[in-house]
Design a protein around this motif. Sequence first.
Motif, PDB file in Angstrom:
ATOM      1  N   ARG A   1      36.026  43.988  35.753  1.00 45.10           N
ATOM      2  CA  ARG A   1      37.547  44.297  37.218  1.00 45.10           C
ATOM      3  C   ARG A   1      39.050  43.521  36.089  1.00 45.10           C
ATOM      4  O   ARG A   1      40.096  44.744  36.207  1.00 45.10           O
ATOM      5  N   ASP A   2      38.534  42.991  36.274  1.00 51.68           N
ATOM      6  CA  ASP A   2      39.629  41.877  35.425  1.00 51.68           C
ATOM      7  C   ASP A   2      40.752  42.754  33.989  1.00 51.68           C
ATOM      8  O   ASP A   2      41.302  42.524  33.825  1.00 51.68           O
TER       9      ASP A   2
ATOM     10  N   ILE B   1      43.764  44.307  33.761  1.00 47.44           N
ATOM     11  CA  ILE B   1      45.041  43.803  32.866  1.00 47.44           C
ATOM     12  C   ILE B   1      45.159  44.359  31.619  1.00 47.44           C
ATOM     13  O   ILE B   1      46.600  45.292  31.412  1.00 47.44           O
TER      14      ILE B   1
ATOM     15  N   PRO C   1      47.266  51.802  40.859  1.00 49.31           N
ATOM     16  CA  PRO C   1      47.646  51.263  41.869  1.00 49.31           C
ATOM     17  C   PRO C   1      46.292  49.903  41.878  1.00 49.31           C
ATOM     18  O   PRO C   1      46.353  49.285  43.103  1.00 49.31           O
ATOM     19  N   ASN C   2      45.083  49.784  41.435  1.00 53.49           N
ATOM     20  CA  ASN C   2      44.307  48.569  41.860  1.00 53.49           C
ATOM     21  C   ASN C   2      43.396  48.448  40.616  1.00 53.49           C
ATOM     22  O   ASN C   2      43.713  49.012  39.624  1.00 53.49           O
ATOM     23  N   ALA C   3      41.903  48.006  40.451  1.00 56.00           N
ATOM     24  CA  ALA C   3      41.702  47.872  39.527  1.00 56.00           C
ATOM     25  C   ALA C   3      39.853  47.833  39.843  1.00 56.00           C
ATOM     26  O   ALA C   3      38.754  47.746  39.641  1.00 56.00           O
TER      27      ALA C   3
ATOM     28  N   VAL D   1      52.066  32.666  28.395  1.00 57.06           N
ATOM     29  CA  VAL D   1      51.190  33.957  29.390  1.00 57.06           C
ATOM     30  C   VAL D   1      51.274  34.836  27.443  1.00 57.06           C
ATOM     31  O   VAL D   1      50.604  35.784  27.559  1.00 57.06           O
TER      32      VAL D   1
ATOM     33  N   ASN E   1      48.632  33.970  25.713  1.00 57.28           N
ATOM     34  CA  ASN E   1      47.540  34.143  26.042  1.00 57.28           C
ATOM     35  C   ASN E   1      47.236  35.859  26.297  1.00 57.28           C
ATOM     36  O   ASN E   1      46.052  36.229  25.856  1.00 57.28           O
ATOM     37  N   GLN E   2      47.618  36.772  27.032  1.00 56.44           N
ATOM     38  CA  GLN E   2      47.306  37.822  27.037  1.00 56.44           C
ATOM     39  C   GLN E   2      47.220  39.250  26.040  1.00 56.44           C
ATOM     40  O   GLN E   2      47.155  39.945  26.268  1.00 56.44           O
TER      41      GLN E   2
ATOM     42  N   ARG F   1      44.607  40.538  24.295  1.00 55.58           N
ATOM     43  CA  ARG F   1      43.752  41.483  24.662  1.00 55.58           C
ATOM     44  C   ARG F   1      43.701  43.129  24.035  1.00 55.58           C
ATOM     45  O   ARG F   1      42.408  43.708  24.393  1.00 55.58           O
TER      46      ARG F   1
ATOM     47  N   ARG G   1      47.208  45.955  45.907  1.00 55.96           N
ATOM     48  CA  ARG G   1      46.946  45.106  44.133  1.00 55.96           C
ATOM     49  C   ARG G   1      48.209  44.159  44.419  1.00 55.96           C
ATOM     50  O   ARG G   1      49.504  44.937  44.770  1.00 55.96           O
TER      51      ARG G   1
ATOM     52  N   TRP H   1      50.230  40.719  39.242  1.00 56.41           N
ATOM     53  CA  TRP H   1      50.328  39.399  38.797  1.00 56.41           C
ATOM     54  C   TRP H   1      51.516  39.185  37.748  1.00 56.41           C
ATOM     55  O   TRP H   1      51.590  38.066  37.227  1.00 56.41           O
ATOM     56  N   TRP H   2      52.248  39.708  37.117  1.00 59.83           N
ATOM     57  CA  TRP H   2      53.350  39.916  36.018  1.00 59.83           C
ATOM     58  C   TRP H   2      54.578  39.393  36.669  1.00 59.83           C
ATOM     59  O   TRP H   2      55.758  38.938  36.689  1.00 59.83           O
TER      60      TRP H   2
ATOM     61  N   GLN I   1      52.300  33.557  37.051  1.00 63.35           N
ATOM     62  CA  GLN I   1      50.994  32.872  36.635  1.00 63.35           C
ATOM     63  C   GLN I   1      51.127  32.652  35.022  1.00 63.35           C
ATOM     64  O   GLN I   1      50.803  33.457  34.250  1.00 63.35           O
ATOM     65  N   GLU I   2      49.730  31.586  34.724  1.00 67.05           N
ATOM     66  CA  GLU I   2      49.438  31.335  33.519  1.00 67.05           C
ATOM     67  C   GLU I   2      48.074  30.548  33.687  1.00 67.05           C
ATOM     68  O   GLU I   2      47.156  31.116  34.700  1.00 67.05           O
ATOM     69  N   GLY I   3      47.080  30.748  32.043  1.00 65.35           N
ATOM     70  CA  GLY I   3      45.672  30.839  32.481  1.00 65.35           C
ATOM     71  C   GLY I   3      44.940  32.534  32.531  1.00 65.35           C
ATOM     72  O   GLY I   3      45.901  32.826  32.525  1.00 65.35           O
ATOM     73  N   PRO I   4      43.502  31.971  32.178  1.00 67.08           N
ATOM     74  CA  PRO I   4      43.526  33.066  33.198  1.00 67.08           C
ATOM     75  C   PRO I   4      43.521  34.123  34.064  1.00 67.08           C
ATOM     76  O   PRO I   4      44.074  34.188  35.210  1.00 67.08           O
ATOM     77  N   LEU I   5      44.213  35.060  33.348  1.00 68.29           N
ATOM     78  CA  LEU I   5      44.546  36.270  34.908  1.00 68.29           C
ATOM     79  C   LEU I   5      43.278  37.057  35.544  1.00 68.29           C
ATOM     80  O   LEU I   5      42.317  37.368  34.658  1.00 68.29           O
ATOM     81  N   ASN I   6      43.601  36.966  36.229  1.00 69.88           N
ATOM     82  CA  ASN I   6      42.853  38.003  37.285  1.00 69.88           C
ATOM     83  C   ASN I   6      43.649  38.969  37.932  1.00 69.88           C
ATOM     84  O   ASN I   6      44.511  38.984  37.832  1.00 69.88           O
ATOM     85  N   ALA I   7      42.458  40.071  38.609  1.00 73.49           N
ATOM     86  CA  ALA I   7      43.893  41.334  37.895  1.00 73.49           C
ATOM     87  C   ALA I   7      43.902  42.027  39.533  1.00 73.49           C
ATOM     88  O   ALA I   7      44.716  42.301  40.051  1.00 73.49           O
TER      89      ALA I   7
ATOM     90  N   GLU J   1      43.135  41.998  43.412  1.00 75.75           N
ATOM     91  CA  GLU J   1      42.807  43.599  44.769  1.00 75.75           C
ATOM     92  C   GLU J   1      43.117  42.607  45.590  1.00 75.75           C
ATOM     93  O   GLU J   1      43.398  41.407  46.081  1.00 75.75           O
TER      94      GLU J   1
END
Lengths: 1103, 91
Positions: A237-238, A241, A262-264, A533, A536-537, A540, B39, B42-43, B47-53, B55
């Motif tokens: 799911r994550d 991103i 629209p979602n994950a 950010v 970190n990102q 990916r 959703r 997140w952007w 937020q910092e650190g591990p992002l999650n999606a 929802e």
Amino acid sequence: MSTGFVHLHVASCFSTHFGTAWPEDFVLAQSLSPAAALTDRDGFYGVVRHVRTCLEVGISPIVGVDLCVGSHDRVRLDSTRGTRAHNTYDGGIVGGQITVLAHGHDHGVGWASVSRLISAAHHDGVKNGPGTINRAAMVTPDRIPSLLCGDDGPCATILLGPESDLGQAVLASDVPRAKTLLRAWKSAFPNIVIEISSHYTQPGMSGSIPHAAGMFEMALASGTPFVLTNAVRYLHRDDAITGDLLDSAGRLQPMGSFDPQPNAQAWLKDAKSMRQVAEDVARYAGEPGLATRLYESPLPLVERCVVDPHEDLGWQRAKVPELEVIGLSGDPQKILDERCRGGLVHRWPRPNQDLLNQITDRLNTELRIIESFGFATYFLMVADVVDLIKGLKIRVQARGSGAGSLVNYCLGVSNVDPVENDLLFERFLGLKRETLPDIDIDVESARRHDVYYAVTRRYGSHRVALLSMQNQYKTRGALRDTGLALGLPNEKIDRTAKSLWRLNVSEISEALKSRPELAELAREVDADPRLRVLLNQSKRLYRLPRYIAMHPCGVILSDQHLLSLTPTQPSGLGIPMSQFDKDDIDDMGLLKLDILGVRMQSTIAYTLDEIERRHGDRVDVETIAFDDEPTFDQIRSTHNLGVFQIESRGQRELVGTMQPDSFADLVADISLYRPGPMKSNMITPFVEAKLGFRSPQCLHPRFRQTLGDSYGVVIYHEHVIRILADCMGITLGEADGVRRRLGKHHDDVEVEFRTRAAQRSDEHGRRLFTDAYIDRIWETMKSFGSFGFCKAHAAAVAVTTYQSAWLKTHYPVEFMAGIMEHGPGMYPKRLLLTEAKRMGIPIYGIDVNTSTDHYRVDEGAQGAGIRMPFIEIKGISGTEVRRLIEGQPYSSVLDVIQRGRVSRVTMQRLAGIGGLDSVSRGSSRGTILAQVRHLTARPIATPCEDQEALVDEDGVSTIVFPEVPDVDPLSAELDILGIDVSGHALDPWRGLLDEIGVTPVDQLLNLRNNSRVVVAGIRVSAMTSPSKSKKRVVFISLDDGTGVADCAFFDDAQHRVGPDLFRTRLLAVKGITRRTGAKGISINATEAWDFTRAVSQDTSHDI
Amino acid sequence: METGDLVAVWATETGVPQKFEWRGHSYVVCGHPVPWVDRLPWWSLGQEGPLNALEQQMWRVSGVNPDTGHVTCVDLAVEEPSWWRLASIHE
């Protein structure tokens, strides 16, 4: 883990800017399922990895593709291209996306049909249709029935999901249209399945529960088969991103400026989640009892679509072109045998008996091995390609381990004598293998594409495809695209990317802490959370495929079924490009040739042409003896700029130390000049033994001969192979297998080695190797896992090194011309010129009458030298070069202007570097430049009545320009290397001149008549002519870079200025403007002075 | 502002809403409630650190007010098991 549910619609990271996960990872996550499918967008890019991983894990592979469908209308428009018949399709399939699944267990028919459909989509389709981002392919509906149906009926299944035209009609609640579309699809193709898929999007949007329920109802009402999928694009799911970052990168828009996912929900959902989907859809459709049927719907399709890699693909079975293609028939082994024996005689016209025995034994051994592998056709094919290239008069030779084969040497594929150089066939073809060995072929870089076209013509375009490669995101790209997605300012992204691009993304946080040059960036990162950010990102994206490109040298050559195995897409060269990359080739059993363009080969070819042009002989550099002492003198001098592979500073040092005096030394040099051997002290023992400082320390007396070519030092794979074979009592082929395992599994190998070596004994039962020797030998073997080098490859390289050194020694002028022309190697042109001069080769500047578009050897005042070509003039266009050459010879500057027809700038540059000297009857360059500026100025000032014509009929200037010393003599090298000649000597003074209030010459016409003005420039002419009053008038012309100002000094002004008038080069002139015609203006000067001296006196000269 | 209101929800074991109370009024869920997932961006959340999606589980429900017979269609964001938040109203 998704046990029990098979996902049939899955996009990996090979769906560019869409999928986020590797095919391998998807398969591993489904290892408990019966099957796993891959349906990337627009191609089969990931399917070979997918199939391979499925085999490793033990589950069945399913493959398919996700394609955009063209509309009926678009087909009509496209038919004007004339490639296919006009679409006569009734009802029309209009747009949308479909997923096509290949059927399996059908002898590859299903796979082939989908492969060809993909190729058609890329070759017929329109790029970037509306609403499609980064979709390069589009299938037109009329192609589907013909491509997806075999002799036994349809061999694929089409899924119509929420994004299909049907799905969109259902979304719009347009039932009549939906029914029409479904009917049209079904009448076009029998295997239509409605894909039920929901990402729980907002009701009213595509992919919502109501939408999916509508599709479900449609399927039930119409009796159409249906299948549940999750249209997967990421693993967890994550990872959504990562999907967002890719969506942003694909659109080049930051997050927030377009509709994101629209979602994950598009992850590889587990059984429980998919069951939930089935229940939600069924319930909403009013059929809660059908939830289980919906959940189990993939199963019948799975059965139909599972691919058998061996039956369907000939997995790992070699596929080579049919013998008939190269005009042969019969037993390939026999043909190979005959050709080799003919080649042997050619290579060794008069061998003594011993040598002949040795060669024949070796040949027989190799032929037997080739026969046991069944690879005779392969060798004949490669030889055919090489002959083809030679037929085009292009230089060619094989490199790599293939150069160690006597068969290849006899066939003319390689140019290294394997017997003389003690090379091993087993290094090329050792243990039994199914897949074909790689062969690298060097050709002239300038003609590489000619080779591709020739191979395609010979073998047919259905047997040849270019190899592709996937360019991956590296640090810089990952930072840039993530920064873009986050909406960071460009400047910040640039700076960050510039500082960090050399690092792997995983190293960045550590590097920021420890490296002093990153301290400033580290502070910035601490201060700005957005940068954190970003760092970190961006991880990916690292290593994800970014775009597909043509592999720089790989060409696939196969039998006539190639296009049934691999989809192709346009390459830009007119030859299709396979969607498979180099890692896929082996498993598919395809033959890959690496045809490398090597600039040195172009240089050598050019040199030989120049030699022939000048001396009339065609030197055959392939037959020169390898013991030419002058050549080795040249090499030992370390002045090896331009010599293949030994021109770097480090090589100069090594060669200087080692002082090679034989071909074997060159081979050793090339093998030793690598980080491994250099760091691990292999060079010192070699050099010391060679120079006699110590006697060669042999590993064991038995290896004295084996290591004879390297003064006792183990350097080559071939050494290791022989030593292992002897120590362990195994064949050379087996020994090569052991050698390959040395890197990773040396513990296992060690046990085997020690055991077997200890058991080796002579005819009296005495041990051949003592424990001490075994220890010593093993130590050496262990490190050679990583440091050894393939001698055959080094020898092939050394041949070119030797040839280039020989040419530099014996035909230095022609060779340096070739070096300048093709620029191989590491040094910029400036240094090559310096080297030529060091060698005493005159460099003749550009001359309008003798220069061409190439570096040529020319006879000049100082003997044979190199004539610089027109193309070195900065900014000159190809057309201008052509015109100049066409108009040769010229008789005057005016002639060049009139018939050469090049731009003003080019003329000025040509003049500035002396290109017009030969047609200017001895004038100085400054004078010529002024002439050119006059003659090419637009508009040309209307001459006054009392002025004579500027030039006579011969184009000679009527104005006597007294000799003016050249301004800033620019040396030939700088001009020719493109330093901007029109950089003006006035430039350092512009600030001062502005302060004084100087008017640029090109603005004089804007002033009113009789204006007071100050101009300044370089004096380009000074002349006197009597005025009507019989007193001398001095005319001085000043060039300030914007134009030339003509200043007239009458008597009183002359007195006021004094001798400076004729002595000073950089002059400022104060005076009054005088119009001399519509576009003419001159200045009646009142004062003049050397402005370079006037800095502290400018107050007296203010206007 | 009505969106953002807390709404008390009664749902089945599987989470399907059956009845809800909003601003003092009771509604009985009619028709088919639609589950959907929204959703959070997140952007733009800094937020910092591990992002999650990020929802947000949603339900679109039509509820009928038993007293007035008036039907209201709303999107409810699932937060706590029994307290959801009104996200939007559809007429």
